[in-house]
Design an enzyme around this catalytic site. Structure first.
Site, PDB file in Angstrom:
ATOM      1  N   ASP A  62      -7.057  -6.466  -5.952  1.00 25.09           N
ATOM      2  CA  ASP A  62      -6.621  -7.265  -4.806  1.00 25.09           C
ATOM      3  C   ASP A  62      -7.713  -8.287  -4.476  1.00 25.09           C
ATOM      4  O   ASP A  62      -8.407  -8.178  -3.465  1.00 25.09           O
ATOM      5  CB  ASP A  62      -6.356  -6.357  -3.603  1.00 25.09           C
ATOM      6  CG  ASP A  62      -5.752  -7.115  -2.425  1.00 25.09           C
ATOM      7  OD1 ASP A  62      -5.203  -8.215  -2.648  1.00 25.09           O
ATOM      8  OD2 ASP A  62      -5.844  -6.611  -1.286  1.00 25.09           O
ATOM      9  N   CYS A 112      -3.313 -13.817  -4.027  1.00 27.18           N
ATOM     10  CA  CYS A 112      -2.953 -14.355  -2.714  1.00 27.18           C
ATOM     11  C   CYS A 112      -3.159 -15.866  -2.669  1.00 27.18           C
ATOM     12  O   CYS A 112      -3.159 -16.466  -1.585  1.00 27.18           O
ATOM     13  CB  CYS A 112      -3.752 -13.677  -1.605  1.00 27.18           C
ATOM     14  SG  CYS A 112      -5.531 -13.954  -1.680  1.00 27.18           S
ATOM     15  N   ASN A 157     -21.244  -7.284  -7.750  1.00 29.30           N
ATOM     16  CA  ASN A 157     -20.321  -8.289  -8.257  1.00 29.30           C
ATOM     17  C   ASN A 157     -19.241  -7.599  -9.095  1.00 29.30           C
ATOM     18  O   ASN A 157     -19.547  -6.886 -10.061  1.00 29.30           O
ATOM     19  CB  ASN A 157     -21.076  -9.304  -9.108  1.00 29.30           C
ATOM     20  CG  ASN A 157     -20.158 -10.337  -9.731  1.00 29.30           C
ATOM     21  OD1 ASN A 157     -19.582 -10.114 -10.796  1.00 29.30           O
ATOM     22  ND2 ASN A 157     -20.013 -11.465  -9.065  1.00 29.30           N
ATOM     23  N   ASP A 180     -16.869  -3.438  -4.184  1.00 32.15           N
ATOM     24  CA  ASP A 180     -16.825  -4.629  -3.337  1.00 32.15           C
ATOM     25  C   ASP A 180     -18.229  -5.207  -3.268  1.00 32.15           C
ATOM     26  O   ASP A 180     -19.210  -4.490  -3.495  1.00 32.15           O
ATOM     27  CB  ASP A 180     -16.312  -4.293  -1.925  1.00 32.15           C
ATOM     28  CG  ASP A 180     -15.778  -5.511  -1.205  1.00 32.15           C
ATOM     29  OD1 ASP A 180     -14.561  -5.781  -1.326  1.00 32.15           O
ATOM     30  OD2 ASP A 180     -16.560  -6.203  -0.530  1.00 32.15           O
ATOM     31  N   PHE A 236     -12.213  -4.991  -5.498  1.00 34.26           N
ATOM     32  CA  PHE A 236     -12.186  -5.809  -4.290  1.00 34.26           C
ATOM     33  C   PHE A 236     -11.665  -4.937  -3.147  1.00 34.26           C
ATOM     34  O   PHE A 236     -10.718  -5.276  -2.435  1.00 34.26           O
ATOM     35  CB  PHE A 236     -11.306  -7.051  -4.448  1.00 34.26           C
ATOM     36  CG  PHE A 236     -11.657  -7.920  -5.622  1.00 34.26           C
ATOM     37  CD1 PHE A 236     -12.710  -8.823  -5.555  1.00 34.26           C
ATOM     38  CD2 PHE A 236     -10.921  -7.846  -6.797  1.00 34.26           C
ATOM     39  CE1 PHE A 236     -13.028  -9.632  -6.645  1.00 34.26           C
ATOM     40  CE2 PHE A 236     -11.230  -8.658  -7.886  1.00 34.26           C
ATOM     41  CZ  PHE A 236     -12.286  -9.551  -7.812  1.00 34.26           C
ATOM     42  N   ARG A 250       0.834  -1.205   0.000  1.00 32.62           N
ATOM     43  CA  ARG A 250       0.000   0.000   0.000  1.00 32.62           C
ATOM     44  C   ARG A 250       0.869   1.255   0.000  1.00 32.62           C
ATOM     45  O   ARG A 250       0.518   2.272  -0.629  1.00 32.62           O
ATOM     46  CB  ARG A 250      -0.931  -0.005   1.214  1.00 32.62           C
ATOM     47  CG  ARG A 250      -2.122  -0.934   1.060  1.00 32.62           C
ATOM     48  CD  ARG A 250      -3.136  -0.734   2.155  1.00 32.62           C
ATOM     49  NE  ARG A 250      -2.767  -1.382   3.395  1.00 32.62           N
ATOM     50  CZ  ARG A 250      -3.195  -2.571   3.787  1.00 32.62           C
ATOM     51  NH1 ARG A 250      -4.000  -3.283   3.008  1.00 32.62           N
ATOM     52  NH2 ARG A 250      -2.837  -3.076   4.955  1.00 32.62           N
TER      53      ARG A 250
END
Length: 404
Positions: free
Chosen positions: A308, A348, A287, A258, A236, A220
């Protein structure tokens, strides 16, 4: 084995011939396929010894036959007992490794214990100001929870210790999910933490992970450099941490997407908390894929886009499906990015390698007919270390891409 009874161990795992190399190299997992037999009568969760096919002692850890990872190793020192002092030593080492963060008044939230990579497999501990949040991911850690909580109290004197063992992986260990207060004062519904000087409201009781994406702190901090005068799309967005940094970098506008209205409410609070209430900001509950396709149809465009997403692959068998989702969202991002714009894109999913992720992003740029350059790579923060013996701990990967 003379020290088996000293540690309360009731069993021994005997490995198959030629299957001891990972243990010798200090990998902390022993899979069921590597085991010739289990001697004695250990109860799942007990500490056991691990020996090779010639009965040479290799390591000590805890056992759970319900899991494909039958043993998770704690020590390769035969003289090291797994007792209360063991947990305190290991935790003290992890705390000491975060000393720089603990003395930084601009940051009051970070990971204190990162499971296998801090040589405490199955244990996560995060700090949020005066509170600690603990995740017990395995039966072996569950069995030693009281010792761990006692050591954390002694080492850190927190105001309270909260459990957030509400994760799917516990089912693989035969455990139910559990949350609640372990010790000390009840935490409030939300707490306010600082990160690199910014303030954030965190839902420790019900937020994603333990309440905040602590692993993105250092990434960040790289975002503001690309944001002066920029229209930023935060995809996201969760509770808006990237958007706060973008605003701090001088963004002209931020659009947050989101699928959680509750998270977006916290995002709005976080922007206001940091003095960005007057910023041109849009909070879009929907969505992500549908919203992005709608923006494409409207010919919307942005200077900076942050992707993300949550973990798309929880296991190797899900990699192909995850790759399609990563490609889809990155393709949409390239189609919405202005020439000369910057994309910060992440995965991730530990099962998706950094090499594969880069190929996916390349494929998305190719399909979008955009030339692009990687101008930076990103990984999880230094409070989420990766043991060289446990490369699986390197789960977060990211690229900073300039679209030409």
């Amino acid at each position: 084995m003379t020290d088996k009874m000293e540690d309360g161990g009731r069993g021994t795992i005997v490995l198959k011939a030629k299957r001891s190399k990972p243990v010798v190299q200090r990998h902390p997992w022993v899979f069921s396929g590597a085991i010739e037999r289990i001697e004695g009568d250990p109860t799942d969760g007990d500490v056991v010894e691990v020996v090779d096919s010639s009965r040479k002692w290799l390591a000590r850890g805890y056992i759970n036959r319900r899991s494909q990872i039958v043993a998770r190793l704690l020590t390769w020192d035969r003289s090291e007992a797994i007792d209360d002092s063991f947990w305190e030593r290991r935790l003290a080492h992890a705390v000491e490794d975060r000393r720089r963060l603990s003395t930084d008044s601009a940051t009051t939230a970070y990971r204190l214990v990162h499971a296998e990579s801090d040589f405490l497999p199955g244990l996560i501990v995060d700090r949020y100001g005066d509170w600690l949040v603990v995740q017990c991911l395995t039966l072996g850690i569950e069995r030693h929870r009281d010792s761990i909580v006692g050591a954390l109290r002694s080492l850190l004197a927190p105001r309270g210790i909260v459990e957030r063992s509400d994760v799917d992986v516990r089912a693989k260990e035969g455990l139910e999910e559990r949350t609640g207060l372990l010790w000390g004062d009840d935490a409030p519904a939300t707490v306010t933490i600082r990160e690199n000087g910014y303030q954030f409201v965190v839902d420790m009781a019900g937020g994603h992970k333990t309440g905040f994406y602590l692993d993105q702190r250092e990434n960040r901090a790289r975002l503001p450099a690309y944001c002066p005068g920029a229209d930023v799309l935060d995809v996201f967005a969760y509770t808006g941490a990237f958007s706060v940094y973008a605003a701090g970098g001088g963004a002209r506008s931020v659009t947050l997407i989101d699928d959680s209205a509750q998270a977006l409410e916290l995002a709005q609070r976080n922007l206001m908390l940091n003095g960005f209430g007057a910023l041109d900001a849009a909070f879009v509950d929907g969505n992500v894929f549908s919203v992005l396709r709608g923006y494409r149809a409207q010919e919307r465009a942005f200077d900076v886009i942050v992707l993300d997403p949550p973990k798309f692959a929880n296991a190797p068998r899900e990699v192909n499906r995850a790759a399609r989702a990563y490609k889809d969202v990155n393709l949409l991002a390239f189609q919405l990015l202005r020439p000369g714009g910057t994309l910060l894109t992440f995965s991730c999913s530990g099962a998706v390698s950094a090499e594969l992720f880069q190929k996916i992003v390349f494929g998305a740029a190719l399909d979008a007919r955009r030339d692009a350059q990687i101008i930076g790579t990103m990984v999880q923060g230094s409070d989420h270390p990766v043991s060289l013996a446990f490369p699986e701990g390197a789960y977060l990967k990211g690229l900073i891409v300039r679209s030409l």
